[in-house]
Design an enzyme around this catalytic site. Structure first.
Site, PDB file in Angstrom:
ATOM      1  N   GLY A   1      -4.552  -4.279  -3.816  1.00  0.00           N
ATOM      2  CA  GLY A   1      -5.556  -3.252  -4.123  1.00  0.00           C
ATOM      3  C   GLY A   1      -4.777  -2.014  -4.503  1.00  0.00           C
ATOM      4  O   GLY A   1      -4.139  -1.392  -3.656  1.00  0.00           O
ATOM      5  N   HIS A   2      -4.750  -1.692  -5.785  1.00  0.00           N
ATOM      6  CA  HIS A   2      -3.943  -0.567  -6.284  1.00  0.00           C
ATOM      7  C   HIS A   2      -4.867   0.554  -6.739  1.00  0.00           C
ATOM      8  O   HIS A   2      -5.704   0.362  -7.622  1.00  0.00           O
ATOM      9  CB  HIS A   2      -3.031  -1.043  -7.421  1.00  0.00           C
ATOM     10  CG  HIS A   2      -2.006  -2.056  -6.969  1.00  0.00           C
ATOM     11  ND1 HIS A   2      -1.079  -2.633  -7.796  1.00  0.00           N
ATOM     12  CD2 HIS A   2      -1.765  -2.587  -5.739  1.00  0.00           C
ATOM     13  CE1 HIS A   2      -0.318  -3.456  -7.107  1.00  0.00           C
ATOM     14  NE2 HIS A   2      -0.723  -3.450  -5.854  1.00  0.00           N
TER      15      HIS A   2
ATOM     16  N   LYS B   1       1.999   2.183  -5.071  1.00  0.00           N
ATOM     17  CA  LYS B   1       2.558   1.622  -6.318  1.00  0.00           C
ATOM     18  C   LYS B   1       1.619   1.871  -7.503  1.00  0.00           C
ATOM     19  O   LYS B   1       2.049   2.234  -8.589  1.00  0.00           O
ATOM     20  CB  LYS B   1       2.774   0.095  -6.162  1.00  0.00           C
ATOM     21  CG  LYS B   1       3.708  -0.276  -5.022  1.00  0.00           C
ATOM     22  CD  LYS B   1       3.802  -1.768  -4.821  1.00  0.00           C
ATOM     23  CE  LYS B   1       2.557  -2.436  -4.314  1.00  0.00           C
ATOM     24  NZ  LYS B   1       2.147  -2.074  -2.956  1.00  0.00           N
TER      25      LYS B   1
ATOM     26  N   GLN C   1       1.988  -6.147  -3.073  1.00  0.00           N
ATOM     27  CA  GLN C   1       2.411  -6.267  -1.683  1.00  0.00           C
ATOM     28  C   GLN C   1       3.713  -5.483  -1.477  1.00  0.00           C
ATOM     29  O   GLN C   1       3.918  -4.504  -2.162  1.00  0.00           O
ATOM     30  CB  GLN C   1       2.573  -7.754  -1.267  1.00  0.00           C
ATOM     31  CG  GLN C   1       1.260  -8.511  -1.177  1.00  0.00           C
ATOM     32  CD  GLN C   1       0.729  -8.971  -2.521  1.00  0.00           C
ATOM     33  OE1 GLN C   1       1.419  -9.624  -3.269  1.00  0.00           O
ATOM     34  NE2 GLN C   1      -0.506  -8.646  -2.816  1.00  0.00           N
TER      35      GLN C   1
ATOM     36  N   ASP D   1       0.805  -1.225   0.000  1.00  0.00           N
ATOM     37  CA  ASP D   1       0.000   0.000   0.000  1.00  0.00           C
ATOM     38  C   ASP D   1       0.837   1.274   0.000  1.00  0.00           C
ATOM     39  O   ASP D   1       0.413   2.316   0.513  1.00  0.00           O
ATOM     40  CB  ASP D   1      -0.965   0.034   1.209  1.00  0.00           C
ATOM     41  CG  ASP D   1      -1.889  -1.164   1.207  1.00  0.00           C
ATOM     42  OD1 ASP D   1      -2.172  -1.691   0.125  1.00  0.00           O
ATOM     43  OD2 ASP D   1      -2.321  -1.570   2.310  1.00  0.00           O
TER      44      ASP D   1
HETATM   45  P1  GDP Z   1      -0.711   0.351  -3.542  1.00  0.00           P
HETATM   46  O1  GDP Z   1      -1.304  -0.919  -3.074  1.00  0.00           O
HETATM   47  O2  GDP Z   1       0.766   0.417  -3.291  1.00  0.00           O
HETATM   48  O3  GDP Z   1      -1.041   0.674  -4.977  1.00  0.00           O
HETATM   49  O4  GDP Z   1      -1.357   1.517  -2.662  1.00  0.00           O
HETATM   50  P2  GDP Z   1      -2.918   1.656  -2.256  1.00  0.00           P
HETATM   51  O5  GDP Z   1      -3.661   2.108  -3.444  1.00  0.00           O
HETATM   52  O6  GDP Z   1      -3.386   0.431  -1.569  1.00  0.00           O
HETATM   53  O7  GDP Z   1      -2.830   2.758  -1.134  1.00  0.00           O
HETATM   54  C1  GDP Z   1      -2.280   4.006  -1.364  1.00  0.00           C
HETATM   55  C2  GDP Z   1      -3.343   5.068  -1.011  1.00  0.00           C
HETATM   56  O8  GDP Z   1      -2.721   6.340  -0.888  1.00  0.00           O
HETATM   57  C3  GDP Z   1      -4.386   5.232  -2.087  1.00  0.00           C
HETATM   58  O9  GDP Z   1      -5.600   5.592  -1.474  1.00  0.00           O
HETATM   59  C4  GDP Z   1      -3.859   6.394  -2.933  1.00  0.00           C
HETATM   60  O10 GDP Z   1      -4.876   7.107  -3.615  1.00  0.00           O
HETATM   61  C5  GDP Z   1      -3.232   7.247  -1.856  1.00  0.00           C
HETATM   62  N1  GDP Z   1      -2.071   8.044  -2.260  1.00  0.00           N
HETATM   63  C6  GDP Z   1      -1.069   7.728  -3.117  1.00  0.00           C
HETATM   64  N2  GDP Z   1      -0.125   8.685  -3.104  1.00  0.00           N
HETATM   65  C7  GDP Z   1      -0.530   9.627  -2.222  1.00  0.00           C
HETATM   66  C8  GDP Z   1       0.037  10.843  -1.740  1.00  0.00           C
HETATM   67  O11 GDP Z   1       1.134  11.251  -2.097  1.00  0.00           O
HETATM   68  N3  GDP Z   1      -0.678  11.535  -0.789  1.00  0.00           N
HETATM   69  C9  GDP Z   1      -1.879  11.107  -0.336  1.00  0.00           C
HETATM   70  N4  GDP Z   1      -2.505  11.835   0.577  1.00  0.00           N
HETATM   71  N5  GDP Z   1      -2.441   9.959  -0.772  1.00  0.00           N
HETATM   72  C10 GDP Z   1      -1.770   9.222  -1.690  1.00  0.00           C
HETATM   73  P1  IMO Z   2      -0.887  -4.196  -2.238  1.00  0.00           P
HETATM   74  O1  IMO Z   2      -0.421  -4.776  -3.551  1.00  0.00           O
HETATM   75  C1  IMO Z   2      -1.011  -4.527   2.107  1.00  0.00           C
HETATM   76  C2  IMO Z   2      -1.067  -8.567   3.792  1.00  0.00           C
HETATM   77  C3  IMO Z   2      -2.320  -8.992   4.529  1.00  0.00           C
HETATM   78  C4  IMO Z   2      -1.698  -9.932   5.560  1.00  0.00           C
HETATM   79  C5  IMO Z   2      -0.608 -10.634   4.770  1.00  0.00           C
HETATM   80  C6  IMO Z   2      -0.999 -11.993   4.231  1.00  0.00           C
HETATM   81  O2  IMO Z   2      -2.161  -3.476  -2.325  1.00  0.00           O
HETATM   82  O3  IMO Z   2       0.227  -3.420  -1.611  1.00  0.00           O
HETATM   83  P2  IMO Z   2      -2.566 -12.711   2.177  1.00  0.00           P
HETATM   84  O4  IMO Z   2      -3.998 -12.448   1.903  1.00  0.00           O
HETATM   85  O5  IMO Z   2      -1.639 -12.213   1.129  1.00  0.00           O
HETATM   86  O6  IMO Z   2      -2.303 -14.150   2.499  1.00  0.00           O
HETATM   87  O7  IMO Z   2      -2.246 -11.892   3.537  1.00  0.00           O
HETATM   88  O8  IMO Z   2      -0.286  -9.766   3.696  1.00  0.00           O
HETATM   89  N1  IMO Z   2      -1.285  -8.085   2.409  1.00  0.00           N
HETATM   90  C7  IMO Z   2      -1.221  -6.809   2.041  1.00  0.00           C
HETATM   91  N2  IMO Z   2      -1.042  -5.695   2.787  1.00  0.00           N
HETATM   92  N3  IMO Z   2      -1.104  -4.439   0.763  1.00  0.00           N
HETATM   93  C8  IMO Z   2      -1.232  -5.544  -0.006  1.00  0.00           C
HETATM   94  O9  IMO Z   2      -1.191  -5.496  -1.349  1.00  0.00           O
HETATM   95  C9  IMO Z   2      -1.351  -6.795   0.641  1.00  0.00           C
HETATM   96  N4  IMO Z   2      -1.544  -8.061   0.209  1.00  0.00           N
HETATM   97  C10 IMO Z   2      -1.477  -8.837   1.291  1.00  0.00           C
HETATM   98  O10 IMO Z   2      -2.950  -7.877   5.130  1.00  0.00           O
HETATM   99  O11 IMO Z   2      -1.080  -9.191   6.575  1.00  0.00           O
HETATM  100 MG    MG Z   3      -2.861  -1.590  -1.823  1.00  0.00          MG
END
Ligand code: GDP
Ligand code: IMO
Ligand code: MG
Length: 433
Positions: A40-41, A16, A227, A13
């Site tokens: 979840g991207h 990416k 991840q 999270d």
């Molecule tokens: P990922 O799994 O690495 O793609 O990241 P996620 O989408 O799960 O979580 C990142 C969250 O931070 C999302 O809600 C993005 O919209 C938000 N986000 C990304 N970059 C920034 C930033 O620079 N500032 C803020 N406030 N939010 C951001």
């Molecule tokens: P993105 O790509 C954050 C965490 C789960 C748990 C552990 C194992 O959005 O960054 P699993 O379901 O993979 O067997 O769970 O890994 N986890 C993540 N945490 N971002 C993710 O993906 C994750 N995918 C798995 O919360 O701790």
């Molecule tokens: Mg994510």
């Protein structure tokens, strides 16, 4: 070199998806190479927000081919729903925008049921998985019982027999060991048969060949990590990890590529730390601490896949150094710097203390992690709203000091600074691709 690998350097999270969306503009292929719908991207483009779980984060770019490689565990139902949703919102208009490797592992309902039943039974010893069936699906692959994407297109009798062969044991476990309801194999068969027509156009019989040809022709290929490093099956905070190799090295085996020149690696990190699920988090701010609450609230730290609250804490430099080493990262993207405006003081972990002994490297064994304490350096924060900043020179000096300190400690350039979820809130200091 036309290849760039983007990896999470923390516990996922990091942002990416946002960066892949931006970098996709200059690329020909974007490849998801491991994990599954646990990812979840989030992509935010002109007010529209989309969260992708399996399809690569390049869906806003119709000229880019989105590839799902053999290293991914393919939640068929999730994929079917995601494609339907993307099409409804005007993405993936042409079938040739998406290709799925015939050797990707099928993740089916019984994998999810087993994952959830295990977590329920584990009570205090839960991993805190996403419940998406990731562990059981990779187990199936390792046990050589898994069905692959190509199997979906087999004749009915062959497909049904393969499902029985794979799942009779799983059903027994769910019913008799976990004392839970198990979905019938016939039901799974009927359900997945109905996905054939929608998914058939996306089949790729030899993705490794396709990618190696693309690289030979100097096409630009972006590899989208899911991840994060500290969730890696072998090098993360085991057993609180996911079941795939989340490192840049995972690209080689999952895609069947042996690069003659190693690709560049961009490590993505938040300007602080978060973690969803259980497991050691040495710089965690307790949930009732004011800093923890501010980071959670201002950063809107809720999981994009499960909606769970993310645990929040300070940036952990020894952990980041470890991630940079494991991935041979050449650049850092520092995300969510804007969130820190809400704090008066920012802390950064520079080392740890175990009883009276100071250690500077990330501990790879977590047996006694309760005895490990983080040692912090403090920085003053800033009052300015960073979300409106569009050039590095407009950042307050206090923010620049924070960034420069991180870069110097990690011995890596910070090439991207992100100050908000949208494309325009991104300071790209060097073209990476
Ligand atoms: P990922 O799994 O690495 O793609 O990241 P996620 O989408 O799960 O979580 C990142 C969250 O931070 C999302 O809600 C993005 O919209 C938000 N986000 C990304 N970059 C920034 C930033 O620079 N500032 C803020 N406030 N939010 C951001
Ligand atoms: P993105 O790509 C954050 C965490 C789960 C748990 C552990 C194992 O959005 O960054 P699993 O379901 O993979 O067997 O769970 O890994 N986890 C993540 N945490 N971002 C993710 O993906 C994750 N995918 C798995 O919360 O701790
Ligand atoms: Mg994510």
């Amino acid at each position: 070199m036309p290849a760039l690998i983007v990896i999470g350097s923390q516990w996922g999270d990091e942002g990416k998806g946002k960066l892949i969306d931006i970098l996709s503009a200059g690329s020909d292929f974007v490849v998801r190479y491991q994990g599954g719908a646990n990812a979840g991207h989030t992509l935010k483009v002109e007010g529209e927000q989309i969260i992708v779980h399996l399809v690569p984060s390049a869906v806003f770019h119709s000229q880019v081919k989105c590839l799902i490689s053999g290293g991914v565990v393919l939640d068929l139902e999730g994929l079917y729903e995601e494609i339907k949703y993307l099409k409804q919102s005007g993405k993936l208009k042409n079938d040739n925008q998406l290709l799925i490797s015939d050797s990707a592992t099928l993740l089916l309902d019984l994998h999810k049921q087993l994952d959830q039943a295990r977590e329920k039974r584990a009570e205090k010893n839960k991993i805190g998985t996403t419940g998406k069936g990731i562990g059981p699906a990779y187990e199936s692959r390792a046990s050589r019982k898994a069905l692959l994407f190509s199997d979906l297109f087999e004749e009915d009798t062959i497909l049904l027999n393969k499902l029985k062969d794979q799942f009779q044991e799983t059903q027994y476990l769910i019913k008799h060991f976990y004392k839970s309801e198990a979905i019938s194999i016939q039901k799974i068969f009927e359900k997945i048969k109905s996905y054939r027509e929608t998914l058939k156009p996306y089949r790729s019989s030899d993705m490794s060949f396709l990618l190696s040809q693309a690289l030979e022709q100097n096409k630009k290929v972006l590899f989208e990590g899911a991840q994060g490093t500290l969730l890696d099956l072998y090098h993360g905070t085991y057993p609180y990890v996911t079941s795939s190799s989340t490192l840049a090295g995972g690209v080689f085996s999952s895609c069947g590529l042996g690069f003659s020149t190693p690709p560049k690696v961009l490590a993505v990190s938040k300007a602080y730390s978060t973690r969803v699920g259980k497991g050691p988090f040495l710089t965690e701010c307790l949930e009732n601490s004011s800093s923890g609450q501010i980071l959670q609230k201002e950063g809107q730290e809720f999981g994009a896949t499960t909606g769970r609250k993310r645990r929040c804490g300070w940036l952990d430099l020894p952990a980041l150094k470890y991630a940079i080493r494991l991935n041979s990262a050449s650049s850092l993207a520092l995300m969510k710097l804007d969130v820190l405006s809400a704090l008066k003081e920012i802390k950064v972990c520079v080392a740890y203390k175990i009883e009276s002994k100071v250690i500077e490297s990330f501990p790879v064994s977590f047996k006694n992690f309760n005895k490990i304490k983080a040692i912090y350096k403090s920085f003053p924060s800033w009052d300015e709203d960073l979300s409106v900043v569009r050039a590095k020179k407009d950042l307050p000096q206090t923010a620049l000091n924070y960034i420069n300190f991180i870069s110097a400690e990690l011995k890596i350039p910070v090439d991207i600074i992100s100050v908000g979820p949208s494309r325009s809130q991104t300071l790209i200091l060097k073209e990476l691709f």
